[in-house]
Write a protein that holds these residues in place. Structure first.
Motif, PDB file in Angstrom:
ATOM      1  N   ALA A  19      23.165 101.807  12.632  1.00  0.00           N
ATOM      2  CA  ALA A  19      22.507 101.429  13.887  1.00  0.00           C
ATOM      3  C   ALA A  19      21.318 102.342  14.173  1.00  0.00           C
ATOM      4  O   ALA A  19      20.292 101.893  14.703  1.00  0.00           O
ATOM      5  N   ALA A  20      21.428 103.619  13.822  1.00  0.00           N
ATOM      6  CA  ALA A  20      20.303 104.539  14.006  1.00  0.00           C
ATOM      7  C   ALA A  20      19.110 104.095  13.155  1.00  0.00           C
ATOM      8  O   ALA A  20      17.961 104.078  13.624  1.00  0.00           O
ATOM      9  N   ALA A  21      19.375 103.709  11.905  1.00  0.00           N
ATOM     10  CA  ALA A  21      18.295 103.212  11.041  1.00  0.00           C
ATOM     11  C   ALA A  21      17.699 101.926  11.605  1.00  0.00           C
ATOM     12  O   ALA A  21      16.483 101.722  11.564  1.00  0.00           O
ATOM     13  N   PHE A  22      18.535 101.065  12.138  1.00  0.00           N
ATOM     14  CA  PHE A  22      18.112  99.799  12.740  1.00  0.00           C
ATOM     15  C   PHE A  22      17.167 100.059  13.924  1.00  0.00           C
ATOM     16  O   PHE A  22      16.122  99.405  14.050  1.00  0.00           O
ATOM     17  N   LEU A  23      17.518 101.021  14.769  1.00  0.00           N
ATOM     18  CA  LEU A  23      16.685 101.354  15.928  1.00  0.00           C
ATOM     19  C   LEU A  23      15.367 102.004  15.505  1.00  0.00           C
ATOM     20  O   LEU A  23      14.307 101.721  16.065  1.00  0.00           O
ATOM     21  N   ILE A  24      15.418 102.877  14.493  1.00  0.00           N
ATOM     22  CA  ILE A  24      14.199 103.505  13.995  1.00  0.00           C
ATOM     23  C   ILE A  24      13.287 102.456  13.366  1.00  0.00           C
ATOM     24  O   ILE A  24      12.076 102.422  13.612  1.00  0.00           O
ATOM     25  N   GLU A  25      13.856 101.576  12.571  1.00  0.00           N
ATOM     26  CA  GLU A  25      13.073 100.535  11.892  1.00  0.00           C
ATOM     27  C   GLU A  25      12.409  99.598  12.907  1.00  0.00           C
ATOM     28  O   GLU A  25      11.323  99.079  12.675  1.00  0.00           O
ATOM     29  N   ALA A  26      13.052  99.434  14.078  1.00  0.00           N
ATOM     30  CA  ALA A  26      12.499  98.591  15.136  1.00  0.00           C
ATOM     31  C   ALA A  26      11.492  99.328  16.020  1.00  0.00           C
ATOM     32  O   ALA A  26      10.915  98.741  16.930  1.00  0.00           O
ATOM     33  N   GLY A  27      11.275 100.628  15.737  1.00  0.00           N
ATOM     34  CA  GLY A  27      10.326 101.415  16.516  1.00  0.00           C
ATOM     35  C   GLY A  27      10.861 101.909  17.841  1.00  0.00           C
ATOM     36  O   GLY A  27      10.098 102.368  18.702  1.00  0.00           O
TER      37      GLY A  27
END
Length: 260
Positions: free
Chosen positions: A81-89
């Motif tokens: 989820a952390a990667a998902f949030l980072i990837e979404a900016g």
């Protein structure tokens, strides 16, 4: 109905992630069972429903197992989820996520495209039973935000999957339990296999790795830092006071739509 998803895995423990705004509000357990099915769905060890900007955090997650149950937390899933949030900016190098086990802090160590390496604050491990016995096997029962039963073994020649299936619903655990089978290699290394509540065998587990290492630390079998070997590779855990920090990878691998 189309359910959009991003698929990511943390050390081959795989999850589907969907924004809460993009799904219906009813029957999320049923959707989880359908989308996580490895034959008729997208296939995963869990489904994460993500809401951005919740209660002062970068995001909030609800986790559903393939059987539709909703556990408190997944360590590997929270890193995904952390990667998902980072990837979404929506986050950069420090990510805070609200889980069913409370707020969790994750620090990005490095990123190479869709591959990430994180250190996650796993909190304090609460040892509930240091030296117990279940099914005539030595166990340590610990809570790391979710229940963990660490079974200490000399090797993995026993039918640990069948044993895990018996321990998971044991009356000792009113909400069932995650089960890890722990082989101590040396003073700083354990080898672990995982049978997760509501999932079954997984190639790795963030909370399972934390629980296994915490149990070995509490029993005096190892010292910090601890390398946790799994079927999917290794993760590393360190103690800082009572707080445990776990370093592990994430990779975003697929984006798509599930036709429900």
């Amino acid at each position: 109905m189309k359910i959009p998803f991003t698929k990511a895995h943390g050390a081959k423990n795989d999850f589907l992630l969907t924004w809460a705004s993009e799904i219906p509000s009813e029957d999320l357990p049923g959707i989880a069972q359908a989308i996580c099915d490895r034959h008729t769905g997208a296939g995963a060890d869990g489904w994460l429903v993500v809401s951005p900007g919740a209660d002062g955090c970068h995001g909030r997650i609800r986790l559903f197992n393939p059987d539709g149950s909703e556990p408190e937390i997944s360590g590997n899933g929270t890193r995904c989820a952390a990667a998902f949030l980072i990837e979404a900016g929506l986050a950069q190098t420090e990510v805070s996520i609200l889980t069913g086990a409370g707020r969790k802090e994750i620090r990005l160590i490095e990123r190479n495209g869709c591959k990430f390496l994180f250190e996650m604050n796993m909190g304090v491990a609460v040892v509930e039973e240091l030296r117990g016995t279940l099914l005539d096997l030595p166990v340590t029962i610990v809570n790391v935000g979710n229940p963990q039963c660490a079974v200490f073994v000399d090797d993995f020649s026993l039918d640990w999957r069948a044993i895990g299936a018996k321990i998971e619903p044991h009356p000792r655990f009113p909400k069932k339990t995650n089960v890890s089978f722990v082989k101590v290699i040396d003073n700083h290394t354990v080898d672990v296999r995982f049978f997760e509540r509501g999932v079954g065998e997984t190639m790795s587990s963030g909370t399972g790795s934390t629980g296994a290492a915490a149990a070995a630390l509490a029993r005096g079998e190892v010292s910090s830092p601890v390398k946790i070997e799994t079927a999917a590779g290794s993760m590393n855990l360190r103690e800082e006071g009572d707080i445990l920090y776990l370093v592990g990878p994430v990779e975003i691998v697929v984006k798509g739509e599930f036709f429900l």
